[in-house]
Design a protein around this motif. Structure first.
Motif, PDB file in Angstrom:
ATOM      1  N   PRO A 198      11.384   9.739  76.698  1.00 20.27           N
ATOM      2  CA  PRO A 198      11.970   9.916  78.023  1.00 20.27           C
ATOM      3  C   PRO A 198      11.382  11.142  78.700  1.00 20.27           C
ATOM      4  O   PRO A 198      10.927  12.084  78.037  1.00 20.27           O
ATOM      5  CB  PRO A 198      13.462  10.119  77.729  1.00 20.27           C
ATOM      6  CG  PRO A 198      13.665   9.595  76.339  1.00 20.27           C
ATOM      7  CD  PRO A 198      12.380   9.825  75.614  1.00 20.27           C
ATOM      8  N   HIS A 204      22.346  13.737  80.303  1.00 19.97           N
ATOM      9  CA  HIS A 204      22.237  12.353  79.865  1.00 19.97           C
ATOM     10  C   HIS A 204      23.285  12.124  78.776  1.00 19.97           C
ATOM     11  O   HIS A 204      24.059  13.026  78.445  1.00 19.97           O
ATOM     12  CB  HIS A 204      20.826  12.071  79.347  1.00 19.97           C
ATOM     13  CG  HIS A 204      20.296  13.130  78.415  1.00 19.97           C
ATOM     14  ND1 HIS A 204      20.089  14.436  78.818  1.00 19.97           N
ATOM     15  CD2 HIS A 204      19.951  13.108  77.103  1.00 19.97           C
ATOM     16  CE1 HIS A 204      19.635  15.161  77.795  1.00 19.97           C
ATOM     17  NE2 HIS A 204      19.556  14.368  76.748  1.00 19.97           N
ATOM     18  N   THR A 225      18.830   9.317  86.847  1.00 19.86           N
ATOM     19  CA  THR A 225      18.171   8.074  86.466  1.00 19.86           C
ATOM     20  C   THR A 225      19.146   7.039  85.905  1.00 19.86           C
ATOM     21  O   THR A 225      20.261   7.350  85.495  1.00 19.86           O
ATOM     22  CB  THR A 225      17.080   8.319  85.404  1.00 19.86           C
ATOM     23  OG1 THR A 225      17.696   8.495  84.125  1.00 19.86           O
ATOM     24  CG2 THR A 225      16.257   9.551  85.732  1.00 19.86           C
ATOM     25  N   GLU A 227      17.726   5.017  83.481  1.00 18.27           N
ATOM     26  CA  GLU A 227      16.827   4.594  82.405  1.00 18.27           C
ATOM     27  C   GLU A 227      17.569   4.459  81.076  1.00 18.27           C
ATOM     28  O   GLU A 227      18.454   5.248  80.757  1.00 18.27           O
ATOM     29  CB  GLU A 227      15.696   5.605  82.236  1.00 18.27           C
ATOM     30  CG  GLU A 227      14.739   5.668  83.418  1.00 18.27           C
ATOM     31  CD  GLU A 227      13.692   6.752  83.232  1.00 18.27           C
ATOM     32  OE1 GLU A 227      12.781   6.806  84.071  1.00 18.27           O
ATOM     33  OE2 GLU A 227      13.786   7.543  82.270  1.00 18.27           O
ATOM     34  N   HIS A 229      16.735   4.220  76.971  1.00 18.74           N
ATOM     35  CA  HIS A 229      15.720   4.474  75.945  1.00 18.74           C
ATOM     36  C   HIS A 229      16.339   4.296  74.561  1.00 18.74           C
ATOM     37  O   HIS A 229      17.553   4.430  74.391  1.00 18.74           O
ATOM     38  CB  HIS A 229      15.177   5.902  76.055  1.00 18.74           C
ATOM     39  CG  HIS A 229      14.403   6.171  77.302  1.00 18.74           C
ATOM     40  ND1 HIS A 229      13.024   6.118  77.354  1.00 18.74           N
ATOM     41  CD2 HIS A 229      14.817   6.505  78.553  1.00 18.74           C
ATOM     42  CE1 HIS A 229      12.626   6.406  78.578  1.00 18.74           C
ATOM     43  NE2 HIS A 229      13.690   6.641  79.325  1.00 18.74           N
ATOM     44  N   SER A 241      10.898   3.336  78.441  1.00 20.23           N
ATOM     45  CA  SER A 241      12.012   2.890  79.271  1.00 20.23           C
ATOM     46  C   SER A 241      12.195   1.383  79.125  1.00 20.23           C
ATOM     47  O   SER A 241      11.255   0.609  79.297  1.00 20.23           O
ATOM     48  CB  SER A 241      11.743   3.236  80.741  1.00 20.23           C
ATOM     49  OG  SER A 241      12.835   2.880  81.544  1.00 20.23           O
ATOM     50  N   CYS A 243      13.575  -2.279  80.075  1.00 22.08           N
ATOM     51  CA  CYS A 243      13.959  -3.072  81.240  1.00 22.08           C
ATOM     52  C   CYS A 243      14.513  -4.416  80.769  1.00 22.08           C
ATOM     53  O   CYS A 243      14.058  -4.967  79.763  1.00 22.08           O
ATOM     54  CB  CYS A 243      12.759  -3.315  82.159  1.00 22.08           C
ATOM     55  SG  CYS A 243      12.066  -1.802  82.867  1.00 22.08           S
ATOM     56  N   TRP A 248      22.858  -4.086  86.109  1.00 19.15           N
ATOM     57  CA  TRP A 248      22.400  -2.811  85.533  1.00 19.15           C
ATOM     58  C   TRP A 248      23.218  -1.680  86.178  1.00 19.15           C
ATOM     59  O   TRP A 248      23.376  -1.643  87.402  1.00 19.15           O
ATOM     60  CB  TRP A 248      20.917  -2.600  85.818  1.00 19.15           C
ATOM     61  CG  TRP A 248      20.279  -1.582  84.918  1.00 19.15           C
ATOM     62  CD1 TRP A 248      20.250  -0.229  85.096  1.00 19.15           C
ATOM     63  CD2 TRP A 248      19.592  -1.829  83.695  1.00 19.15           C
ATOM     64  NE1 TRP A 248      19.590   0.387  84.059  1.00 19.15           N
ATOM     65  CE2 TRP A 248      19.170  -0.577  83.177  1.00 19.15           C
ATOM     66  CE3 TRP A 248      19.285  -2.975  82.970  1.00 19.15           C
ATOM     67  CZ2 TRP A 248      18.462  -0.446  81.987  1.00 19.15           C
ATOM     68  CZ3 TRP A 248      18.581  -2.846  81.793  1.00 19.15           C
ATOM     69  CH2 TRP A 248      18.176  -1.598  81.308  1.00 19.15           C
ATOM     70  N   GLY A 251      22.151   4.788  88.480  1.00 18.46           N
ATOM     71  CA  GLY A 251      21.750   6.049  87.871  1.00 18.46           C
ATOM     72  C   GLY A 251      22.894   7.063  87.899  1.00 18.46           C
ATOM     73  O   GLY A 251      23.671   7.090  88.855  1.00 18.46           O
TER      74      GLY A 251
END
Length: 401
Positions: A198, A204, A225, A227, A229, A241, A243, A248, A251
């Motif tokens: 990342p 986070h 973000t 994202e 991971h 990252s 997907c 979803w 962020g």
């Protein structure tokens, strides 16, 4: 009214047996009807919540020892055996870089001696234990360039300077280092991992399932973000990252990310790119790589809270800020409420206990015939029921399948 911990954010929580343990954090208090004062909560008081009797207790820690940490926010706590290790955080003096541990059997602090190079001080990072060692990732703090007075770990990972601190007394920014502490050798290390890590980030959230650590969100520069991971601890490899099609989460930072099974993780709350406190809940299926949004009853926004899985398989959220924490013209409103998120129906025993308390007027005459432990539990819960504990059970419903 029974004792309760001070409402707070950026604190540390963990579960040990049937007890939720809460330590440190940042809060606001008033003195004699004066203005609000920002405070770092002392680490010389340990609050525990008994999930069986639904009661808080404060355990005082001997403050005379010179080895206890200062009041901290954004520090990281990792439980190994009966020791609660505390690293990093932010104090009145700025970023803190010492490692301490609290012996939960004797309630005594010890500053852990470290050999060789040390990590640069940081806060708002994540941590976990693996094979008896402490692991930490990321955070916001000072650069890890080598200091002429203190040797700092800097071999692996990168640092992103916060432009807003370029001309301040101390430069600060985000990093994506993995740092490991071995309690046996007392040595810190900064290993290289394969794959795409990342980007540097802070605030986070992460959780460990087996030999994998799943990580979501965080702030990188000016971006919060969305994202996802995964770090494979066995293969020492980052996923890059991840997907996946479908819904979803947006962020965010200052959220929680809690494993609730061997394949599912519960995401709750946080703070959006547009500085909105969140109250949404999501389930990530780590095998299907699929998100499911939950219907969370009530509007209970939380950011910079903690979330722990209890011994009933429920997620207990404690504390956190309920408003825009960066709006200095508005009270931050640090919560002292517990939110309990239930993902499966309660056990028959818990249902019977609730019914016995709800119908106490009819059934209390029969309680004396019950086993001593169950009888004591009912009497204790009955007192709590009359007082009105600030605890709310939230049953979650998924949208779709």
């Amino acid at each position: 009214m029974d004792a309760q911990p001070l409402g707070r954010s950026g604190h540390m929580s963990t579960f040990l047996g049937k007890y939720l343990i809460v330590l440190g954090g940042f809060s606001e208090v008033t003195h004699d009807d004066g203005p609000l004062e920002n405070v770092y909560v002392s680490t010389n008081e340990l609050w525990i919540y008994d999930t069986e009797f639904e009661i808080w207790r404060m355990l005082p820690i001997d403050g005379r020892t010179p080895h206890f940490p200062p009041g901290l926010s954004g520090a990281c706590a990792v439980l190994v055996d009966h020791y609660l290790y505390i690293y990093g955080g932010h104090s009145l003096e700025g970023h803190y870089g010492e490692l301490h541990r609290l012996d939960l059997s004797s309630l005594s602090w010890e500053r852990v001696p470290c050999k060789g190079k040390r990590p640069a001080p940081r806060d708002k990072f994540v941590g976990w234990s693996h094979e008896g060692k402490l692991h930490f990732f990321g955070g916001f703090g000072v650069p890890f360039d080598e200091d002429p007075e203190v040797e700092v770990l800097h071999d692996n990972g990168s640092f992103l300077l916060n432009p807003g601190t370029m001309f301040s007394y101390q430069e600060r920014g985000w990093n994506n280092q993995i740092i490991i502490f071995d309690p046996e050798t007392l040595v810190w290390s900064n290993p290289q991992y394969k794959g795409e890590p990342p980007s540097p980030r802070a605030a986070h959230a992460a959780t460990k399932i087996g030999d994998k650590v799943w990580m979501f969100g965080g702030r990188h520069g000016l971006v919060r973000t969305a994202e996802l991971h995964c770090l494979d601890l066995k293969k020492k490899t980052w996923s890059g990252s991840i997907c996946a099609p479908g819904l979803w989460p947006c962020g965010r930072t200052w959220h929680s990310f809690t494993a609730i099974s061997q394949r599912q993780i519960f995401l709750y709350g946080g703070y959006t790119q547009y500085r909105k406190p969140l109250s949404d809940g999501w389930i990530l299926d780590t095998e299907l790589l699929q998100w499911t949004q939950l219907d969370v009853p009530g509007n209970k926004p939380r950011l910079w809270h903690t979330a722990c899985l209890n011994n009933y398989g429920e997620v207990m959220v404690f504390g956190g800020c309920q408003k825009d924490i960066l709006d200095h013209d508005d009270n931050s409103d640090h919560s002292k409420e517990i939110l309990t998120f239930c993902f499966t129906p309660p056990s028959l025993v818990r249902i019977c206990i609730k019914l016995a308390i709800d119908h106490k007027d009819i059934l209390e005459t029969e309680w004396g015939e019950l086993p001593k432990s169950l009888r004591g539990l009912l009497y204790s819960r009955s007192v709590r029921h009359r007082v009105g504990e600030q605890t709310e059970q939230l049953q979650l419903i998924t949208h779709g399948t």
